[in-house]
Design a protein around this motif. Structure first.
Motif, PDB file in Angstrom:
ATOM      1  N   GLY A 409      52.386 -68.993 -50.433  1.00  0.00           N
ATOM      2  CA  GLY A 409      51.232 -68.101 -50.306  1.00  0.00           C
ATOM      3  C   GLY A 409      50.293 -68.207 -51.472  1.00  0.00           C
ATOM      4  N   ASN A 410      50.432 -69.251 -52.309  1.00  0.00           N
ATOM      5  CA  ASN A 410      49.636 -69.383 -53.527  1.00  0.00           C
ATOM      6  C   ASN A 410      48.407 -70.265 -53.357  1.00  0.00           C
ATOM      7  OD1 ASN A 410      52.713 -69.283 -54.240  1.00  0.00           O
ATOM      8  ND2 ASN A 410      51.659 -68.249 -55.926  1.00  0.00           N
ATOM      9  N   GLY A 411      48.101 -70.650 -52.150  1.00  0.00           N
ATOM     10  CA  GLY A 411      46.918 -71.468 -51.933  1.00  0.00           C
ATOM     11  C   GLY A 411      47.252 -72.935 -51.715  1.00  0.00           C
ATOM     12  N   LEU A 412      46.210 -73.688 -51.271  1.00  0.00           N
ATOM     13  CA  LEU A 412      46.400 -75.083 -50.882  1.00  0.00           C
ATOM     14  C   LEU A 412      46.831 -75.962 -52.051  1.00  0.00           C
ATOM     15  CD1 LEU A 412      46.178 -77.157 -48.601  1.00  0.00           C
ATOM     16  CD2 LEU A 412      43.770 -77.483 -49.217  1.00  0.00           C
ATOM     17  N   ALA A 413      46.256 -75.748 -53.242  1.00  0.00           N
ATOM     18  CA  ALA A 413      46.595 -76.591 -54.391  1.00  0.00           C
ATOM     19  C   ALA A 413      48.066 -76.439 -54.766  1.00  0.00           C
ATOM     20  CB  ALA A 413      45.702 -76.227 -55.582  1.00  0.00           C
ATOM     21  N   ALA A 414      48.550 -75.182 -54.794  1.00  0.00           N
ATOM     22  CA  ALA A 414      49.959 -74.934 -55.114  1.00  0.00           C
ATOM     23  C   ALA A 414      50.866 -75.545 -54.051  1.00  0.00           C
ATOM     24  CB  ALA A 414      50.207 -73.431 -55.230  1.00  0.00           C
ATOM     25  N   LEU A 415      50.427 -75.431 -52.797  1.00  0.00           N
ATOM     26  CA  LEU A 415      51.211 -76.012 -51.697  1.00  0.00           C
ATOM     27  C   LEU A 415      51.332 -77.527 -51.860  1.00  0.00           C
ATOM     28  CD1 LEU A 415      52.592 -75.688 -48.909  1.00  0.00           C
ATOM     29  CD2 LEU A 415      50.332 -75.964 -47.875  1.00  0.00           C
ATOM     30  N   THR A 435      54.059 -76.601 -42.887  1.00  0.00           N
ATOM     31  CA  THR A 435      53.687 -75.847 -44.089  1.00  0.00           C
ATOM     32  C   THR A 435      53.028 -74.554 -43.612  1.00  0.00           C
ATOM     33  OG1 THR A 435      51.573 -77.034 -44.188  1.00  0.00           O
ATOM     34  CG2 THR A 435      53.390 -77.904 -45.506  1.00  0.00           C
ATOM     35  N   LEU A 436      53.500 -73.422 -44.174  1.00  0.00           N
ATOM     36  CA  LEU A 436      53.100 -72.110 -43.654  1.00  0.00           C
ATOM     37  C   LEU A 436      52.819 -71.144 -44.792  1.00  0.00           C
ATOM     38  CD1 LEU A 436      56.116 -71.848 -41.202  1.00  0.00           C
ATOM     39  CD2 LEU A 436      53.776 -72.190 -40.428  1.00  0.00           C
ATOM     40  N   SER A 437      52.004 -70.148 -44.510  1.00  0.00           N
ATOM     41  CA  SER A 437      51.890 -69.010 -45.410  1.00  0.00           C
ATOM     42  C   SER A 437      53.038 -68.051 -45.096  1.00  0.00           C
ATOM     43  CB  SER A 437      50.545 -68.307 -45.206  1.00  0.00           C
ATOM     44  OG  SER A 437      50.525 -67.677 -43.926  1.00  0.00           O
ATOM     45  N   CYS A 438      53.236 -67.065 -45.958  1.00  0.00           N
ATOM     46  CA  CYS A 438      54.325 -66.100 -45.721  1.00  0.00           C
ATOM     47  C   CYS A 438      54.125 -65.359 -44.410  1.00  0.00           C
ATOM     48  CB  CYS A 438      54.390 -65.099 -46.884  1.00  0.00           C
ATOM     49  SG  CYS A 438      54.972 -65.829 -48.418  1.00  0.00           S
ATOM     50  N   MET A 442      56.580 -65.276 -41.073  1.00  0.00           N
ATOM     51  CA  MET A 442      57.165 -64.055 -40.521  1.00  0.00           C
ATOM     52  C   MET A 442      56.806 -63.867 -39.056  1.00  0.00           C
ATOM     53  SD  MET A 442      58.948 -63.123 -43.021  1.00  0.00           S
ATOM     54  CE  MET A 442      59.581 -61.609 -42.310  1.00  0.00           C
ATOM     55  N   ASP A 443      55.694 -64.480 -38.624  1.00  0.00           N
ATOM     56  CA  ASP A 443      55.270 -64.343 -37.221  1.00  0.00           C
ATOM     57  C   ASP A 443      55.936 -65.359 -36.292  1.00  0.00           C
ATOM     58  OD1 ASP A 443      53.622 -62.231 -37.785  1.00  0.00           O
ATOM     59  OD2 ASP A 443      51.810 -63.472 -38.019  1.00  0.00           O
ATOM     60  N   LEU A 444      56.723 -66.281 -36.859  1.00  0.00           N
ATOM     61  CA  LEU A 444      57.377 -67.290 -36.008  1.00  0.00           C
ATOM     62  C   LEU A 444      58.367 -66.639 -35.050  1.00  0.00           C
ATOM     63  CD1 LEU A 444      58.143 -70.166 -38.561  1.00  0.00           C
ATOM     64  CD2 LEU A 444      56.404 -70.175 -36.766  1.00  0.00           C
ATOM     65  N   CYS A 445      58.368 -67.112 -33.817  1.00  0.00           N
ATOM     66  CA  CYS A 445      59.328 -66.599 -32.826  1.00  0.00           C
ATOM     67  C   CYS A 445      60.662 -67.324 -32.981  1.00  0.00           C
ATOM     68  CB  CYS A 445      58.778 -66.785 -31.418  1.00  0.00           C
ATOM     69  SG  CYS A 445      58.562 -68.526 -30.946  1.00  0.00           S
ATOM     70  N   GLU A 446      61.683 -66.829 -32.304  1.00  0.00           N
ATOM     71  CA  GLU A 446      63.022 -67.416 -32.402  1.00  0.00           C
ATOM     72  C   GLU A 446      63.023 -68.883 -31.984  1.00  0.00           C
ATOM     73  OE1 GLU A 446      65.841 -66.274 -33.588  1.00  0.00           O
ATOM     74  OE2 GLU A 446      64.959 -64.350 -34.176  1.00  0.00           O
ATOM     75  N   GLU A 447      62.238 -69.198 -30.954  1.00  0.00           N
ATOM     76  CA  GLU A 447      62.192 -70.575 -30.463  1.00  0.00           C
ATOM     77  C   GLU A 447      61.608 -71.505 -31.517  1.00  0.00           C
ATOM     78  OE1 GLU A 447      63.189 -73.480 -27.900  1.00  0.00           O
ATOM     79  OE2 GLU A 447      63.596 -71.335 -27.613  1.00  0.00           O
ATOM     80  N   SER A 448      60.577 -71.073 -32.206  1.00  0.00           N
ATOM     81  CA  SER A 448      59.951 -71.898 -33.242  1.00  0.00           C
ATOM     82  C   SER A 448      60.870 -72.095 -34.438  1.00  0.00           C
ATOM     83  CB  SER A 448      58.639 -71.257 -33.705  1.00  0.00           C
ATOM     84  OG  SER A 448      57.702 -71.219 -32.653  1.00  0.00           O
ATOM     85  N   LEU A 449      61.675 -71.074 -34.744  1.00  0.00           N
ATOM     86  CA  LEU A 449      62.592 -71.180 -35.876  1.00  0.00           C
ATOM     87  C   LEU A 449      63.632 -72.275 -35.683  1.00  0.00           C
ATOM     88  CD1 LEU A 449      63.141 -67.392 -36.678  1.00  0.00           C
ATOM     89  CD2 LEU A 449      62.082 -69.070 -38.188  1.00  0.00           C
ATOM     90  N   LYS A 450      63.897 -72.649 -34.418  1.00  0.00           N
ATOM     91  CA  LYS A 450      64.887 -73.688 -34.134  1.00  0.00           C
ATOM     92  C   LYS A 450      64.429 -75.066 -34.596  1.00  0.00           C
ATOM     93  CE  LYS A 450      66.895 -71.383 -30.080  1.00  0.00           C
ATOM     94  NZ  LYS A 450      67.116 -71.462 -28.619  1.00  0.00           N
ATOM     95  N   GLU A 451      63.144 -75.186 -34.948  1.00  0.00           N
ATOM     96  CA  GLU A 451      62.616 -76.481 -35.372  1.00  0.00           C
ATOM     97  C   GLU A 451      63.149 -76.906 -36.737  1.00  0.00           C
ATOM     98  OE1 GLU A 451      58.381 -76.464 -35.314  1.00  0.00           O
ATOM     99  OE2 GLU A 451      58.258 -75.577 -33.307  1.00  0.00           O
ATOM    100  N   ALA A 452      63.638 -75.947 -37.540  1.00  0.00           N
ATOM    101  CA  ALA A 452      64.035 -76.255 -38.918  1.00  0.00           C
ATOM    102  C   ALA A 452      65.452 -75.807 -39.215  1.00  0.00           C
ATOM    103  CB  ALA A 452      63.061 -75.597 -39.902  1.00  0.00           C
TER     104      ALA A 452
END
Length: 648
Positions: A409-415, A435-438, A442-452
């Protein structure tokens, strides 16, 4: 020499000393006293009629009693000559193969005494070997004939004799088959210069820019050597008239002309057609019509089955499609001429690429199921090598790396800083999926979480849905150490999860089982009772058993259904206190096992499938582990042994 190496060593040890005690012999050769007594009996069976005998003097030891010095001296001279000039006959398989070659190359009856003297075996041992020889000969349509006072011989067509020689006498499953000519091959063809044949064959192929592998070149040379040997002894082959390609026939005529001039023989039309068939088989030159469109379509159907049943999407792999097309066309061209391509690497493929072999067997035999376009295990072995390479590429695109959500959540440069430093320290270990912000995380659904598999974040996530670790965006040394420990913890959790594939209720240690089908039925019944499979699961398992061997070696069998059809991924285990007959080989010899795994795998759990088969390969190639598993008298001990080799 004696039938096998230990007998030679025991006899030589005894004759060097006045007396040798049974205990000393047993200790030196790492066998029991009882085995030594049996070996001495075998030695005396060979010595009978040769002027000597090994005897035992009570409380002192064994010694050699010479009753006829000239006969014994002659015997020893023959032993020394045999050791220098004969094939190595250290196993019963070696000796049976040697006797088979004697019979197949002989024009007349061979007295039993001649065989016993040549191979240095007793009459009882020869009687046992003859039973195996009869089974082998029967598979080639050859007949074993025995006549009193004359001996034994083999009768049958020249074509069947040569096929038996090539498949049963010539050993093509060793490294020397590719790199040169073994002593065994030179002794088998004493009147043929194998190096000369190699030169003239290569010269003919190079003239026409025909590529050939080392293995196929060796096949051609051995077939030529066999042709020359048989023609020199007036044994000619008859090949039914076939349509021939004029360019290929030109190679045959030129090669045969060179050989005729060199050896002073006449090569008949039938012999030239015989070599034409093997030239086609070993050079993959087009010699008959195969519907290319049908073959490509059929290969596509098989890859579709692999995708639907195993979730490996190989359908767009251009290299795989091209390699399978070329190789399978060669297979079917050979079959159209009534020839089968031998696969000397079959056992190696099955034991080391078992997943690819099983996938190929079930998929391709479903598609290619109409004669003559059917596949045997040896054909499937070659197909499996191509499929295995494609699966490795497919898996390497992400399955074996840690799949990571990078949360910052620190911006593109930090990412970008964090992403770059992770790439430096964990190159090849991670695959950043997103690559995601916080807030996005937190908005990811259960199905999306299975990707990682996990998340690496610059802020605490306070979320238990996925394993996560908090690091500084500059990725300091302490963060690198923390991530390494974090990955280790995930691996440990993965191992623990995979231990869950095994359950105490699915573990059996059995004293007696009457047969393979009874055992498989019992294991399937338990899986059904636990709700892991459907009622028809046993039918699919037994159908797979009919396709080919699932015993991986002399101890371990890996049974499974034709497709991934279980509700959950589980493994039923049977440890057998006594060996169970699982199969019979083509000679009728029993093949037994003592460890049986029955796999029930859910189609959605592709990663589990890969890991389970990796574990099975570890078991197959680890004889000490197999013995420890057999000794496991409880589920806890079994899991403790297995846990050490479960991959993550």
């Amino acid at each position: 020499m004696f039938p096998y190496g230990r007998l030679n060593d025991i006899f030589n040890d005894i004759k060097k000393h006045d007396y040798v005690s049974p205990d000393r012999l047993a200790d030196k050769f790492h066998v029991t006293d009882r085995t030594i007594r049996g070996d001495i009996q075998e030695i005396n069976g060979v010595l009978n009629g040769h002027g000597a005998r090994v005897k035992l003097k009570r409380k002192i030891g064994y010694y050699v009693e010479i009753t006829d010095p000239p006969a014994y001296e002659h015997f020893q001279e023959r032993m020394e000559a045999a050791s220098a000039e004969s094939m190595e006959l250290d196993s019963s398989e070696d000796r049976i193969r040697y006797i088979l070659s004697m019979l197949l190359f002989a024009s007349d009856y061979i007295p039993l005494e001649q065989i016993m003297d040549t191979v240095f075996i007793s009459k009882n041992t020869l009687s046992n070997y003859i039973r195996t020889l009869k089974r082998i000969l029967d598979k080639y349509g050859l007949e074993y004939i025995s006549k009193p006072n004359l001996g034994i011989k083999v009768i049958g067509s020249e074509k069947d004799k040569r096929r038996c020689i090539m498949e049963r006498v010539i050993t093509s499953d060793n490294d020397s088959y590719l790199t040169g000519f073994a002593k065994e091959e030179r002794l088998l063809f004493p009147e043929v210069d194998l190096d000369y044949l190699k030169k003239v064959t290569l010269d003919e192929l190079k003239k026409r820019s025909i590529d050939i592998s080392d293995y196929n070149l060796k096949n051609l040379i051995i077939h030529l050597a066999l042709l020359i040997t048989r023609v020199k002894s007036n044994h000619y082959i008859t090949v039914e008239s076939i349509e021939t390609d004029c360019s290929i026939m030109a190679i045959i005529n030129s090669l045969c002309g060179e050989i005729e001039a060199h050896y002073g023989i006449a090569i008949s039309k039938g012999e030239k057609l015989y070599m034409y068939l093997h030239m086609v088989t070993n050079t993959h030159m087009e010699a008959t019509e195969i519907d290319d469109e049908w073959l490509r379509r059929s290969i596509g159907e098989a890859l579709e089955i692999i995708y639907k049943n195993y979730n490996f999407d190989l359908r767009a792999d251009k290299a795989l499609l091209s390699n399978l097309f070329r190789h399978m066309k060669s297979i079917f061209i050979s079959k159209s001429f009534g020839l089968n391509i031998r696969n000397p690497l079959l056992n190696t493929i099955k034991n080391n690429y078992s997943l690819a072999f099983e996938i190929s067997l079930t998929a391709f035999t479903q598609v290619f199921d109409t004669p003559p376009f059917t596949l045997n295990e040896e054909d499937v072995g070659y197909v499996a090598v191509h499929v295995c390479a494609a699966i490795e590429v497919f898996i390497s695109k992400g399955l074996k790396k840690k799949k990571v959500f990078l949360v910052c959540g620190n911006g593109l440069a930090a990412l970008r800083m964090l992403e770059t430093r992770l790439g430096m320290y964990f190159d090849g270990q991670i695959n950043i999926v997103r690559t995601l912000s916080c807030n996005e995380y937190m908005d990811l659904c259960e199905e999306s979480l299975k990707e990682a598999d996990c998340a690496i974040s610059t802020s605490p996530l306070n979320d238990e849905r996925l394993p996560s670790i908090t690091v500084d965006f500059a990725l300091k040394n302490k963060d690198i150490e923390s991530i390494a420990r974090f990955f280790t913890a995930i691996d440990a959790a993965e191992k623990e999860k995979k231990s869950g594939f095994f359950e105490e209720d699915l573990f059996f240690r059995l004293h007696h089982v009457s047969g393979k089908e009874e055992l498989l039925t019992m294991l399937c019944r338990r899986l059904k009772e636990k709700g892991f499979v459907e009622t028809d699961f046993i039918d699919s398992v037994l159908e797979r058993e009919k396709l080919g061997r699932t015993n991986m070696n002399e101890l371990f069998a890996l049974a499974h259904p034709m497709s991934l059809c279980a509700r959950n991924t589980k493994v039923a285990v049977a440890i057998l206190e006594k060996p169970l007959v699982w199969n019979r080989d083509e000679c009728g010899q029993e093949e037994t096992v003592q460890i049986v795994f029955l796999l029930a795998i859910n189609q959605e759990m592709q990663k589990d499938l890969v890991h389970l088969y990796d574990s099975m390969i570890e078991i197959v190639n680890n004889s000490k582990l197999q013995q420890r598993l057999i000794s496991s008298d409880s589920f806890e001990k079994f899991i403790a042994e297995l846990h050490a080799i479960l991959p993550v």
